[in-house]
Design a protein around this motif. Structure first.
Motif, short mmCIF file in Angstrom:
data_model
loop_
_atom_site.label_atom_id
_atom_site.label_comp_id
_atom_site.label_asym_id
_atom_site.label_seq_id
_atom_site.Cartn_x
_atom_site.Cartn_y
_atom_site.Cartn_z
N VAL D 9 0.85 -1.20 0.00
CA VAL D 9 0.00 0.00 0.00
C VAL D 9 0.87 1.24 0.00
N SER D 10 1.84 1.23 0.88
CA SER D 10 2.70 2.39 1.06
C SER D 10 3.51 2.71 -0.20
N VAL D 11 4.05 1.66 -0.80
CA VAL D 11 4.86 1.87 -2.00
C VAL D 11 3.98 2.29 -3.18
N PHE D 12 2.81 1.67 -3.31
CA PHE D 12 1.90 2.07 -4.39
C PHE D 12 1.53 3.54 -4.21
N GLU D 13 1.43 3.96 -2.97
CA GLU D 13 1.08 5.36 -2.70
C GLU D 13 2.16 6.30 -3.21
N THR D 14 3.39 5.99 -2.88
CA THR D 14 4.45 6.94 -3.25
C THR D 14 4.93 6.80 -4.69
N TYR D 17 1.50 2.19 -9.09
CA TYR D 17 1.55 0.75 -9.32
C TYR D 17 2.71 0.34 -10.24
N HIS D 18 2.80 0.99 -11.37
CA HIS D 18 3.79 0.54 -12.35
C HIS D 18 5.23 0.78 -11.91
N ALA D 19 5.46 1.92 -11.29
CA ALA D 19 6.83 2.24 -10.90
C ALA D 19 7.25 1.49 -9.64
N ALA D 20 6.28 0.89 -8.95
CA ALA D 20 6.61 0.16 -7.73
C ALA D 20 7.46 -1.07 -8.06
N ARG D 21 8.56 -1.22 -7.37
CA ARG D 21 9.39 -2.39 -7.60
C ARG D 21 9.23 -3.36 -6.44
N VAL D 22 9.32 -4.62 -6.74
CA VAL D 22 9.27 -5.63 -5.68
C VAL D 22 10.32 -5.29 -4.63
N ASP D 23 11.44 -4.80 -5.09
CA ASP D 23 12.52 -4.43 -4.19
C ASP D 23 12.09 -3.37 -3.19
N ASP D 24 11.32 -2.38 -3.65
CA ASP D 24 10.83 -1.33 -2.74
C ASP D 24 9.98 -1.94 -1.64
N ILE D 25 9.07 -2.80 -2.06
CA ILE D 25 8.14 -3.40 -1.11
C ILE D 25 8.89 -4.25 -0.09
N TRP D 99 -5.20 1.14 -8.49
CA TRP D 99 -6.12 0.36 -9.31
C TRP D 99 -6.43 1.10 -10.61
N THR D 100 -6.79 2.35 -10.44
CA THR D 100 -7.08 3.19 -11.60
C THR D 100 -5.90 3.16 -12.57
N GLU D 101 -4.71 3.26 -11.99
CA GLU D 101 -3.52 3.28 -12.81
C GLU D 101 -3.30 1.92 -13.48
N ALA D 102 -3.53 0.88 -12.68
CA ALA D 102 -3.20 -0.46 -13.16
C ALA D 102 -4.19 -0.96 -14.21
N GLU D 103 -5.42 -0.55 -14.07
CA GLU D 103 -6.43 -1.16 -14.93
C GLU D 103 -6.34 -0.69 -16.38
N ILE D 104 -5.68 0.46 -16.56
CA ILE D 104 -5.56 0.94 -17.93
C ILE D 104 -4.47 0.14 -18.62
N GLY D 105 -4.85 -0.58 -19.61
CA GLY D 105 -3.88 -1.40 -20.32
C GLY D 105 -3.59 -2.72 -19.65
N THR D 106 -4.35 -3.06 -18.60
CA THR D 106 -4.18 -4.37 -17.97
C THR D 106 -5.54 -5.06 -17.93
N HIS D 107 -5.72 -6.00 -18.77
CA HIS D 107 -7.01 -6.67 -18.89
C HIS D 107 -7.62 -7.07 -17.56
N GLU D 108 -6.86 -7.83 -16.79
CA GLU D 108 -7.46 -8.40 -15.59
C GLU D 108 -8.01 -7.36 -14.63
N PHE D 109 -7.19 -6.37 -14.31
CA PHE D 109 -7.64 -5.39 -13.32
C PHE D 109 -8.80 -4.56 -13.87
N GLY D 110 -8.79 -4.34 -15.19
CA GLY D 110 -9.91 -3.63 -15.78
C GLY D 110 -11.21 -4.39 -15.55
#
Lengths: 186, 186, 186, 186
Positions: D9-14, D17-25, D99-110
């Motif tokens: 949540v925290s990383v997605f906030e800052t 979604y797309h720029a979040a890296r597993v490493d950050d989390i 979510w809003t960010e992720a769903e654009i161009g991502t079938h599943e989340f849309g």
DNA sequence: TATGAATGAGATTTCATTCAT
DNA sequence: AATGAATGAAATCTCATTCAT
């Protein structure tokens, strides 16, 4: 084309040989890429032309070295000649430095540089060989003195080591004269 | 990681600093790009680590310079020390050359190099200052001798100028000793 | 260069902003990477240019909003204007969506978006402020209506929620008109 | 694993979604990559878990919407419910935005998002359908109001548009109530 | 002669994912 | 269960060089 050669010197000065882009040279010369390739086949080619100029000037300088005597007059003449070397370094410094940078890992420039060094040292040896003590190999001593001359100019004139030009010249003349005639400096 | 540092030395030796690609280093070290960037942030960063090693070794060498006396024993001690310098040059030659190549047009390495030169020369000056004639500025004379030392090693050990290592050492010791004590060579 | 901008729109549409690769854009535009970087410094830069276009179109649209009266004619004029908004959304949909995607976590696009929203809402407020009951803050009500307008278009035109364009327009006009004049819908 | 979800949540906030890296989390959760992949098969998977939570909370909220009457009490109840929506947005804002960010161009989340929207709107429609004038399609009007609700919360709570939370709630309640009962705001 | 837009090969760098411990 | 070093596929970006005008 002079404009491009001059721009080359300038760009090599600020960015060094490797980081210099044809684009930088072309922009500074206020001309186009097309024109660049009309006169030179690439950056290396332009550099070769500049190197030629330096090489010629250096050779002329080597030949201007007077026969140095053991007395004060000889020392003064030597100092004057070293001053001419510094003048040349002032003028062609960027090219000399770029050369040093370029020749490492670049076959051709390395070979050219070695040739130039050899010719310069040969002439230099010629001029001083009479003055050296018997047991010393004049060619090698000459090479050492040339090394000192070149590198000291680089340190002082390019690297901004905090030494005045006059003191540099005096010191070089002192060390050289001492090694030729065994006298103390100055 | 040692494997990458060693590969770096090797690649800088064959290709020079600028032409060296991370890919070359990585292949030689038999590892991956990812691993490279795990340990270093780029080629420059790896080089910095190598430069640090050379700097430390050089400083240690400067401090090992004995107080050189005017007699034959002093001259021999000096020659031995110059031999150590040549050994160091043999070991770290690729790095030193890469440094020379990198520092032109690269602020950081230029500054680092000047710092290193200054420290080395300072220590060197310390060791010889007692021996010089009064009127000579020891720091400048020392700088000239360091210039000769460095550049002569480069000429002979890197540039393949046709001079034997023994003769180089002997000549350098001769010129240095002469400029310190005003005696003729050998 | 138009070709690249158009390809950008198309790629953003199919892959979204983040998943879009310069390579996709370049291939679709039937040109090369080099050309891309000749005109734009990166994907973000190209997007900025597209965003500019949308921003300008939106502002023009806001300024075309007629002064809406309480009667049927006013409601019809409002519906027509909402139709124009939908047209614009049709045309620039991919860019608007990409923007929505890009602005989260990207300072610059977030700021640009907020600026655009503010300008649009300001002009919108200007047009409707005369019609609102005294106790209502026109700027905030306007913002709420803009929010509805924008998001409803997104739901219907981009998200494929199963609502006809005509019904969407009619409903939006109804809700807006009701909140302006307190009449029931239609 | 809660630690990872919260870090997400925290990383997605800052970073979004797309720029979040597993490493950050992983870094924020003070755990390791290995552990991440022990619990989730990738970033998408972790996000799905978060989305599930939001979806459940939203559905519960929709079901808590009271039957709103035409009088002041009805309006107040509506306002209170909108306040609960804002509370939920406060808590899950980062996830909603991601979510809003992720769903654009991502079938599943849309698809997931549309499903959630549909369910929420359906329940919402259910609650208000009795109140609407005959000629209005309740489902579409409800959708428009949901659009306004969602987007206005985004504008005010995430985008830092300068509007107080209280005024936002009051205005939304006003516009909604007006469109349901044709009364003027407040 | 001169131009400069277009090219594309090749270098750098990132980051999700795996796997031995 | 937990770790984190290692991987390499895939993306970005640069710049020397060409060629139609």
């Amino acid at each position: 084309m002079r404009k491009l050669l001059d721009a080359g010197v300038s760009v090599f000065e600020t960015r060094g040989y490797h980081a210099a882009r044809v684009d930088d040279i072309v922009k500074l010369a206020r001309t186009s890429h097309g024109t660049f390739y009309l006169y030179f086949s690439n950056k290396e080619d332009l550099f070769r032309a500049l190197a030629q100029e330096v090489g010629d000037a250096l050779q002329a300088l080597a030949e201007s070295l007077p026969l140095v005597g053991p007395d004060g007059a000889g020392r003064a003449a030597l100092a004057e000649w070293i001053g001419s070397f510094a003048d040349l370094y002032d003028e062609y410094g960027p090219v000399v430095r770029a050369w040093t940078e370029a020749e490492i890992g670049t076959h051709e420039f390395g070979r050219l540089g070695t040739e130039m060094l050899t010719r310069f040292t040969l002439t230099f040896t010629d001029r001083i060989s009479g003055s050296l003590p018997d047991r010393v190999n004049p060619a090698i001593a000459a090479l050492a003195l040339v090394a000192m001359l070149e590198r000291m100019n680089y340190y002082v004139l390019s690297k901004q080591v905090n030494v005045s030009r006059a003191k540099m010249i005096d010191t070089l003349a002192g060390v050289m004269h001492a090694s030729l005639y065994g006298t103390t400096h100055a």
